[in-house]
Enzyme design. Sequence first.
Site, PDB file in Angstrom:
ATOM      1  N   LYS A  77       0.882  -1.172   0.000  1.00  0.00           N
ATOM      2  CA  LYS A  77       0.000   0.000   0.000  1.00  0.00           C
ATOM      3  C   LYS A  77       0.920   1.223   0.000  1.00  0.00           C
ATOM      4  O   LYS A  77       1.429   1.635   1.023  1.00  0.00           O
ATOM      5  CB  LYS A  77      -0.876  -0.017   1.258  1.00  0.00           C
ATOM      6  N   CYS A  79      13.353  10.431   7.887  1.00  0.00           N
ATOM      7  CA  CYS A  79      13.168   9.986   9.268  1.00  0.00           C
ATOM      8  C   CYS A  79      14.456  10.185  10.055  1.00  0.00           C
ATOM      9  O   CYS A  79      14.427  10.454  11.246  1.00  0.00           O
ATOM     10  CB  CYS A  79      12.741   8.536   9.286  1.00  0.00           C
TER      11      CYS A  79
HETATM   12  O1  TXE Z   1       2.119   9.893   7.526  1.00  0.00           O
HETATM   13  P1  TXE Z   1       1.277   8.567   7.715  1.00  0.00           P
HETATM   14  P2  TXE Z   1       1.689  11.343   7.042  1.00  0.00           P
HETATM   15  C1  TXE Z   1       6.009  11.604   9.786  1.00  0.00           C
HETATM   16  C2  TXE Z   1       6.416  13.050   9.529  1.00  0.00           C
HETATM   17  C3  TXE Z   1       5.211  13.622   8.874  1.00  0.00           C
HETATM   18  C4  TXE Z   1       4.105  12.886   9.607  1.00  0.00           C
HETATM   19  C5  TXE Z   1       2.777  12.799   8.929  1.00  0.00           C
HETATM   20  O2  TXE Z   1       6.665  13.682  10.756  1.00  0.00           O
HETATM   21  O3  TXE Z   1       5.119  15.014   9.055  1.00  0.00           O
HETATM   22  O4  TXE Z   1       4.602  11.586   9.779  1.00  0.00           O
HETATM   23  O5  TXE Z   1       2.887  12.220   7.626  1.00  0.00           O
HETATM   24  C6  TXE Z   1      -0.664   5.083   5.514  1.00  0.00           C
HETATM   25  N1  TXE Z   1      -3.801   2.406   8.587  1.00  0.00           N
HETATM   26  N2  TXE Z   1       6.495  10.691   8.749  1.00  0.00           N
HETATM   27  O6  TXE Z   1       0.411  11.754   7.681  1.00  0.00           O
HETATM   28  O7  TXE Z   1      -0.153   8.863   7.942  1.00  0.00           O
HETATM   29  C7  TXE Z   1      -0.582   6.188   4.497  1.00  0.00           C
HETATM   30  O8  TXE Z   1      -1.547   6.003   3.475  1.00  0.00           O
HETATM   31  C8  TXE Z   1      -2.832   1.980   7.757  1.00  0.00           C
HETATM   32  C9  TXE Z   1       7.701   9.982   9.066  1.00  0.00           C
HETATM   33  O9  TXE Z   1       1.690  11.373   5.579  1.00  0.00           O
HETATM   34  O10 TXE Z   1       1.975   7.802   8.769  1.00  0.00           O
HETATM   35  C10 TXE Z   1       0.852   6.058   4.025  1.00  0.00           C
HETATM   36  O11 TXE Z   1       0.925   4.993   3.091  1.00  0.00           O
HETATM   37  N3  TXE Z   1      -2.091   2.807   7.004  1.00  0.00           N
HETATM   38  C11 TXE Z   1       8.101   9.035   8.052  1.00  0.00           C
HETATM   39  C12 TXE Z   1       1.594   5.663   5.322  1.00  0.00           C
HETATM   40  O12 TXE Z   1       0.574   5.176   6.195  1.00  0.00           O
HETATM   41  C13 TXE Z   1      -2.333   4.120   7.097  1.00  0.00           C
HETATM   42  C14 TXE Z   1       7.546   9.012   6.719  1.00  0.00           C
HETATM   43  C15 TXE Z   1       2.327   6.800   6.016  1.00  0.00           C
HETATM   44  O13 TXE Z   1       1.424   7.840   6.294  1.00  0.00           O
HETATM   45  C16 TXE Z   1      -3.326   4.637   7.951  1.00  0.00           C
HETATM   46  C17 TXE Z   1       6.321   9.761   6.566  1.00  0.00           C
HETATM   47  C18 TXE Z   1      -4.086   3.711   8.720  1.00  0.00           C
HETATM   48  N4  TXE Z   1      -5.023   4.107   9.564  1.00  0.00           N
HETATM   49  C19 TXE Z   1       5.854  10.572   7.556  1.00  0.00           C
HETATM   50  N5  TXE Z   1      -3.303   5.990   7.849  1.00  0.00           N
HETATM   51  C20 TXE Z   1       9.305   8.211   8.283  1.00  0.00           C
HETATM   52  N6  TXE Z   1       9.363   7.487   9.394  1.00  0.00           N
HETATM   53  O14 TXE Z   1      10.190   8.157   7.442  1.00  0.00           O
HETATM   54  C21 TXE Z   1      -2.351   6.314   6.968  1.00  0.00           C
HETATM   55  N7  TXE Z   1      -1.761   5.191   6.496  1.00  0.00           N
END
Ligand code: TXE
Length: 484
Positions: free
Chosen positions: A179, A288
Amino acid sequence: MDEQQKVATHKLFINGDWQSASSEQTFFTHNPATETVLAEVARGDMADVEQAVVAARHALEGAWGRLKPKDRSRLLYAASRVILEHAEELALLETLDSGKPLPQARKEVVSTARYFEYYAGAADKIHGEQIPLGPGFVNFTIREPMGVTAHIVPWNKPLNILARSLAPALAAGNTAVIKPSELTPLTALKLAELLAGMGFPAGVVNVVTGYGEEAGAALAGHTDIDHITFTGSAATGRAVMKAAAEHIKPVVLELGGKSPLLVFADADLDVVVREAVKGIITNCGQMCSAGSRILVETAVKAPFLEKLTAAMQQIVIGPGVDSPDLGPLVSDIQYGRVANHIDIATSEGAHILYGGGRPPHLARGYFIEPTIFDNVLPDMYIAQQEVFGPVLAAITFQDEAEAVRIANKVPYGLVAGIFTNNINRALRLATRLQAGQVFINDFYTGDEETPFGGYGQSGFGREKGLAALHNYTQIKNVAIRVRA
Ligand code: TXE
């Protein structure tokens, strides 16, 4: 709307076929450098995830499960070569979708190919051991694949982070349902197309594009998956873990950080500046493992910040396709998050030494200047929480003990950099810092071979290297009583 009608439409990839979402719904992705629509993508949901999981299970029990390890290895090597053959196309797609500068996208594609090459070499060397139980017994272990693995991938390094978990999962004999992030799904779809074209059996790799709360949640909560790898925010990681707990499924979580660079007075400040800039502007700080806190010994604070500011002034900002140093943030939402962090830091009394706003020459796109905050105190929000943008917080310390205390007093623990010419201090601190990777006199040091993962709220489990293979295998012990 006219603009939206012109773009390409992308389908789901399930069981070796391209298909529309069962709901027939789609969504649009955007180019963050221009804010224009880039692609129309199928909006998969629970029904599509169900089909993908069934296909992955079927492949596991069929053609893929029957392949010899050496044949899996050959397929993975071939995948590595095909990815390199399509490197320019993949890199451009990634730049258009995520905004990152083209040279960075190219590097990530090369690293993607390298993940397949590295784990190709391991595929036929995943074996158990013989354990002596004494006369009358033969005992050995087998390392079996977990089964159907779920890969929930973020938008910051979409192809590369996918390969980081997909390649070891396939090497160990698993099948996969992917996904991708709804912001950046295009390279995962292209990878699936490439793999299908080179002989991976149908159902081994499936891609269900869609929203996190629909397709993502359906995958995380599916009863017939055997493992979940998730990279993203701590909040979503928690939701994924709860969904996995419902059916007792193992998870690997990689959730970001607030990683420090410790700068001692005896360090080569020019080296530190170079590495600090790299640590915060790579991928527009959306890493990250970004080095987002500079902990600097008071004695060298002034000359260090002067050099750092001068280096930031040289940063070229622009659309990723122009190969600048710094591209845009991924989305308007991410722009809002970063701007909010800057506002909170200012209201808490931190001082903007450089940047802090939109570059004046770029009217469109989610561009933000590289930003340095001075006068940051360790408990401020900007010193504690992940920004995920090109924003550095500079904090001073008096001595080694204080540096370690500040470095460790955050919820995260992903990576840490130590800059000193005192080898004893460097090695002493390497053991005291709570971080999954420690870099000495460098930053982002290490490669596909080096285990990567976090302490605290940075998550758990290790990716990369041989350590990652443990995520995708389980050990079975076979004990035999030899009768006389
Ligand atoms: O991340 P999400 P977001 C951090 C970074 C950023 C913040 C928000 O601080 O500002 O997260 O980013 C999927 N069940 N990182 O909101 O929501 C979503 O579709 C299952 C750190 O975009 O965590 C995507 O594929 N999956 C980081 C993935 O989760 C779900 C990288 C990541 O999205 C879901 C990115 C659910 N309920 C953001 N909701 C790193 N660690 O490198 C969303 N997703």
